[in-house]
Design an enzyme around this catalytic site. Structure first.
Site, PDB file in Angstrom:
ATOM      1  N   LYS A  53       0.823  -1.299   0.113  1.00 63.71           N
ATOM      2  CA  LYS A  53      -0.179   0.189   0.119  1.00 63.71           C
ATOM      3  C   LYS A  53       0.824   1.241   0.070  1.00 63.71           C
ATOM      4  O   LYS A  53       2.075   1.063   0.377  1.00 63.71           O
ATOM      5  CB  LYS A  53      -0.975   0.011   1.083  1.00 63.71           C
ATOM      6  CG  LYS A  53       0.127  -0.095   2.623  1.00 63.71           C
ATOM      7  CD  LYS A  53       0.163   1.219   3.159  1.00 63.71           C
ATOM      8  CE  LYS A  53       1.348   1.560   3.558  1.00 63.71           C
ATOM      9  NZ  LYS A  53       1.973   1.436   5.028  1.00 63.71           N
ATOM     10  N   SER A  88      10.083  -0.880   4.096  1.00 67.88           N
ATOM     11  CA  SER A  88      10.362   0.497   3.236  1.00 67.88           C
ATOM     12  C   SER A  88       9.022   1.518   3.207  1.00 67.88           C
ATOM     13  O   SER A  88       9.022   2.180   2.371  1.00 67.88           O
ATOM     14  CB  SER A  88      10.879   0.204   1.914  1.00 67.88           C
ATOM     15  OG  SER A  88      12.089  -0.580   1.828  1.00 67.88           O
ATOM     16  N   GLY A  89       8.184   1.099   3.982  1.00 69.63           N
ATOM     17  CA  GLY A  89       6.982   2.008   4.135  1.00 69.63           C
ATOM     18  C   GLY A  89       5.992   1.346   3.063  1.00 69.63           C
ATOM     19  O   GLY A  89       4.691   2.240   3.059  1.00 69.63           O
ATOM     20  N   LEU A  90       5.984   0.307   2.467  1.00 64.18           N
ATOM     21  CA  LEU A  90       4.958   0.040   1.388  1.00 64.18           C
ATOM     22  C   LEU A  90       4.109  -0.923   2.005  1.00 64.18           C
ATOM     23  O   LEU A  90       3.461  -1.901   1.217  1.00 64.18           O
ATOM     24  CB  LEU A  90       5.698  -0.359   0.098  1.00 64.18           C
ATOM     25  CG  LEU A  90       6.340   0.779  -0.932  1.00 64.18           C
ATOM     26  CD1 LEU A  90       6.596   0.201  -2.082  1.00 64.18           C
ATOM     27  CD2 LEU A  90       5.274   1.834  -0.918  1.00 64.18           C
ATOM     28  N   GLY A  91       4.117  -1.374   3.258  1.00 66.17           N
ATOM     29  CA  GLY A  91       3.433  -2.217   3.929  1.00 66.17           C
ATOM     30  C   GLY A  91       3.706  -3.697   3.785  1.00 66.17           C
ATOM     31  O   GLY A  91       2.843  -4.662   3.780  1.00 66.17           O
ATOM     32  N   SER A 150       4.934  -5.604   5.870  1.00 66.83           N
ATOM     33  CA  SER A 150       4.657  -6.520   7.087  1.00 66.83           C
ATOM     34  C   SER A 150       3.040  -6.795   7.142  1.00 66.83           C
ATOM     35  O   SER A 150       2.732  -8.197   7.306  1.00 66.83           O
ATOM     36  CB  SER A 150       4.728  -5.750   8.444  1.00 66.83           C
ATOM     37  OG  SER A 150       4.077  -4.479   8.527  1.00 66.83           O
ATOM     38  N   GLU A 156       0.131  -8.170  12.661  1.00 68.19           N
ATOM     39  CA  GLU A 156       0.859  -6.687  12.746  1.00 68.19           C
ATOM     40  C   GLU A 156       1.154  -6.282  13.866  1.00 68.19           C
ATOM     41  O   GLU A 156       2.120  -5.643  14.090  1.00 68.19           O
ATOM     42  CB  GLU A 156      -0.226  -6.040  12.114  1.00 68.19           C
ATOM     43  CG  GLU A 156       0.075  -5.587  10.564  1.00 68.19           C
ATOM     44  CD  GLU A 156       1.062  -4.548  10.090  1.00 68.19           C
ATOM     45  OE1 GLU A 156       2.214  -5.492   9.946  1.00 68.19           O
ATOM     46  OE2 GLU A 156       0.588  -3.424   9.933  1.00 68.19           O
ATOM     47  N   ASP A 210      -2.868  -0.774   7.467  1.00 66.99           N
ATOM     48  CA  ASP A 210      -1.951  -1.477   6.395  1.00 66.99           C
ATOM     49  C   ASP A 210      -2.786  -3.023   6.150  1.00 66.99           C
ATOM     50  O   ASP A 210      -3.081  -3.154   5.008  1.00 66.99           O
ATOM     51  CB  ASP A 210      -0.691  -1.644   7.041  1.00 66.99           C
ATOM     52  CG  ASP A 210       0.072  -0.315   6.788  1.00 66.99           C
ATOM     53  OD1 ASP A 210      -0.535   0.652   6.457  1.00 66.99           O
ATOM     54  OD2 ASP A 210       1.202  -0.273   7.046  1.00 66.99           O
TER      55      ASP A 210
END
Ligand SMILES: Nc1ncnc2c1ncn2[C@@H]1O[C@H](COP(=O)(O)OP(=O)(O)O)[C@@H](O)[C@H]1O
Ligand SMILES: C[C@@](O)(CCOP(=O)(O)O)CC(=O)O
Ligand SMILES: [Mg+2]
Length: 364
Positions: A10, A142-145, A147, A193, A204
């Site tokens: 995301k 890297s912030g694109l979800g 996890s 999460e 997310d």
């Protein structure tokens, strides 16, 4: 029997971090996926272990079922249809199993993902032997979800083969998940999460489960419908960071400066709601699109300023902002910040490919 599931990553258009503290955030699924395959051995295989292969990091782990039975205190008492949080006792037991893997320092970040795997797997399938393989198109951490995509794809695969759910494999082996099954996938993914992030907002896993674009506030999801073309350039600063540490840092700042940070979170809430209003309002002509893009760009810049205020920006993020500003383009971090990925709004006047926000949920 083997089942495969995938779940998307995301981007967060507005509201990261503040969403953990009750503000509205806006997020969209992207067409980069994490894939999970799950296979139970046949009696003929004579295999009595739970195996996890993490292809992206070239690692493979195996736990004999006897070891799982010996170490995990609550095995067999949980139900796949009622997601529950990991108790302190089980958290400690899982931590001891992960510690025994002796991960090298550079791979210690994986410990939380492996813990989430052990929790989700044993909650849904107990100590049943299996092989689980994970691969991803997403950059990890890297912030694109990544996890959340991992937790959603894993939950979907595990629930697909859960006896208590009795899902049908319909046409050519494809399974269709209805709203209640999606809700269950989402709830389990949220529990995963929690093992990775400590205190996730749930945005997310929710956007990864339901796909498309969503507005999210205090656990409440609203689907966003838009006919506005929206192109984002995603730049990866390649600076590694850890979501849970960044989230904890913001909470500490909020504890130190309660009133000031409450105002920051409130301002972010207003920005996210304005973003939603702009995206959802009907597009009449090119002039209207340009006007909307200008407003969105300005809101992204304002959101970035507030993220800097929360202490989650980074020199490399500021460098991308400075570079894109030369071309009058607005940029903000996406996800937890501290490095990771940044978003640059590509107005239609520029053309180009960018990463179009795609409309894709997980599928299995
Ligand atoms: N494909 C994967 N293989 C192994 N671990 C993964 C994978 N995807 C996610 N993870 C776990 O999630 C962590 C990254 O999550 P996080 O710090 O929240 O960043 P993000 O969600 O932005 O990628 C990794 O350190 C790892 O523990
Ligand atoms: C910072 C936060 O808003 C998003 C984190 O996203 P990511 O793990 O960095 O992709 C945390 C959350 O909402 O759970
Ligand atoms: Mg994450």
């Amino acid at each position: 029997m083997e089942v495969r599931a995938r779940a998307p990553g995301k981007i967060i258009l507005a509201g990261e971090h503040a969403v953990v503290h009750g503000s509205t955030a806006v997020s969209a699924a992207i067409d980069l996926y994490t894939y999970v395959s799950l296979r139970f051995p046949t009696p003929h295989d004579n295999d009595d272990a739970l195996k996890l292969q993490l292809k992206d990091v070239d690692l493979e782990f195996s736990w004999p079922v006897g070891k799982l039975k010996e170490v995990l205190p609550e095995l067999g008492i949980k139900s796949a249809s009622s997601p529950s949080s990991c108790s302190l006792e089980t958290t400690k037991a899982i931590a001891s199993l992960v510690e025994e893997l002796n991960l090298v320092d550079a791979k210690l970040g994986l410990a939380s993902g492996i813990s989430a795997f052990l929790w989700l797997y044993t909650s849904i399938h107990g100590e049943k032997p299996a092989k689980v393989v994970v691969t991803s198109e997403l950059p990890l951490g890297s912030g694109l979800g990544s996890s959340a995509a991992l937790c959603v794809a894993l939950s979907a695969a595990l629930l697909s083969l859960s006896d208590s759910l009795k899902l049908d494999f319909g046409h050519q082996g494809w399974q269709t998940f209805g709203d209640s099954e999606l809700d269950l996938v989402n709830k389990w993914a949220f529990e995963g999460e929690k093992m990775i992030h400590g205190r996730p907002s749930g945005i997310d896993n929710t956007v990864s489960t339901f796909g498309n674009m969503i507005k999210f506030r205090s656990g409440e999801l609203t689907h966003i419908k838009t006919n506005m073309p929206l192109k984002m350039l995603v730049t990866n600063t390649k600076v590694g960071r850890n979501t849970s540490a960044l989230v904890a840092g913001v909470s500490e700042r909020a504890a130190r400066h309660g009133s000031a940070m409450a105002s920051v979170f409130k301002a972010v809430d207003s920005i996210s709601n304005e973003v939603v209003a702009i995206i959802q309002s009907p597009v009449s002509d090119d002039l209207a699109i340009t006007e909307k893009e200008e407003k969105l760009g300005e809101l992204m810049e304002m959101n970035q300023g507030l993220l800097q205020c929360m202490g989650v920006s980074h020199g490399t993020i500021e460098a991308v902002i400075k570079t894109t500003l030369k071309y009058k383009l607005a940029t903000k971090l996406t996800g937890a910040g501290g490095g990771g990925c940044v978003l640059t709004l590509l107005p239609t006047r520029i053309g180009g490919r960018g990463m179009e926000i795609s409309f894709s949920g997980f599928s299995s």
